[in-house]
Design an enzyme around this catalytic site. Structure first.
Site, PDB file in Angstrom:
ATOM      1  N   ASP A 209      11.844  39.126  19.239  1.00 10.07           N
ATOM      2  CA  ASP A 209      11.607  37.848  19.911  1.00 10.07           C
ATOM      3  C   ASP A 209      12.522  36.789  19.313  1.00 10.07           C
ATOM      4  OD1 ASP A 209      10.045  36.258  17.661  1.00 10.07           O
ATOM      5  OD2 ASP A 209       9.248  38.300  17.681  1.00 10.07           O
ATOM      6  N   ASP A 211      11.359  33.924  17.984  1.00 10.42           N
ATOM      7  CA  ASP A 211      10.465  33.019  17.264  1.00 10.42           C
ATOM      8  C   ASP A 211      10.060  31.910  18.244  1.00 10.42           C
ATOM      9  OD1 ASP A 211       9.167  32.800  14.683  1.00 10.42           O
ATOM     10  OD2 ASP A 211      10.289  30.977  14.374  1.00 10.42           O
TER      11      ASP A 211
END
Length: 288
Positions: A209, A211
């Site tokens: 991802d 973040d």
């Protein structure tokens, strides 16, 4: 020169290595308490491996409550010569998208609640951590991940946070300003303890991802992390297989094998016998 025995520390989503021949789960007792799980031992292409799921099978242990000292001690007792860590991480850089593997070469430790050394009062030691990973092992790890079909970035700074919550948006922007490239919850104190144990260490961060700093991406959520992690885990397992094929038949010594030389500060007559006994696997070579 000697034989390789590669310790593999599996992170989120990686709880076994299917390719091991003669695979056997072994219980390893340590003076630092119980490790996260048993250790799965076996061989691939004639190379010995010892696999430890960092969070335990079923992911029962949180990042803060992992017994990092017991894990490293257990892998050392299992005969490991080198350690490769596989970890799910968030990205702090546009050019490191989900699905990419990043072979870290630096760490920022922003954890607060963890025992981060085998040494202390009664036996003080200060190892060098300027270069916290082994360049030789990291090179093999990067090449293996590439052969496994991953897009790989060699080099990057890993910021370790306490968790278990993900970052606030302000924290995420701060870590970017610090120069961090990827973010996780388990790289420290694992890398510190591996150095004290004289075990060359490499970390492959598997990006799941962005973040929460990225304005055009959804904030990090467990469901999305799990989706990308599942895709990454197959490549992670294949990376271990490819690593076995890349290693030379014999292992030349590494400078990290003697990291404790010159690091012990306490005079021999002032050393705590009880702590010396606990350090039999970690520092036995240097304490003889």
């Amino acid at each position: 020169m000697g034989e390789w025995c590669i310790g593999v520390v599996g992170g989120s989503g990686l709880y076994a290595v299917d390719a091991l021949e003669g695979a056997e789960w072994r219980t390893v007792e340590t003076p630092w308490g119980q490790p996260s799980d048993q250790i799965l031992t076996g061989t691939i292409a004639g190379i010995r491996f010892a696999f430890l799921p960092r969070h335990g099978r079923g992911h029962a242990v949180s990042p803060t409550h992992i017994n990092y000292r017991a894990n490293i001690d257990a892998l050392k007792r299992a005969g490991c010569t080198d350690l490769v860590a596989l970890s799910a991480v968030g990205s702090l850089r546009e050019e490191l998208p989900p699905g990419r593997f990043v072979v870290a070469d630096q760490f920022i430790d922003n954890t607060r609640l963890r025992a981060n050394s085998f040494f202390g009062s009664g036996l003080v030691a200060h190892v060098s951590l300027a270069d916290p990973v082994c360049p030789r092992l990291s090179g093999f790890a990067a090449a293996a991940a590439t052969r496994a079909g991953a897009e790989v970035t060699e080099g990057g700074t890993y910021v370790a946070i306490e968790g278990p919550q993900f970052s606030t948006r302000a924290e995420s922007h701060m870590y970017r300003a610090w120069g961090a490239d990827i973010i996780g919850m388990t790289g420290m104190p694992e890398a510190r303890l591996a150095r004290e144990a004289e075990l060359p260490y490499a970390l492959i961060g598997m990006v799941t991802d962005y973040d929460c700093w990225h304005a055009d991406e959804a904030d990090v959520e467990v469901a999305e992390v799990l989706r990308v992690m599942h895709a990454n885990s197959a490549k992670a397992r294949q990376t271990v297989v490819e690593l076995a094929g890349l290693l030379p038949p014999t292992r030349d010594p590494s400078p990290i094998d003697t990291a404790l030389d010159g690091a012990l500060m306490t005079a021999p007559d002032k050393r705590d016998p009880a702590l010396i006994a606990k350090l039999d696997a970690i520092a036995g070579r240097a304490l003889r």
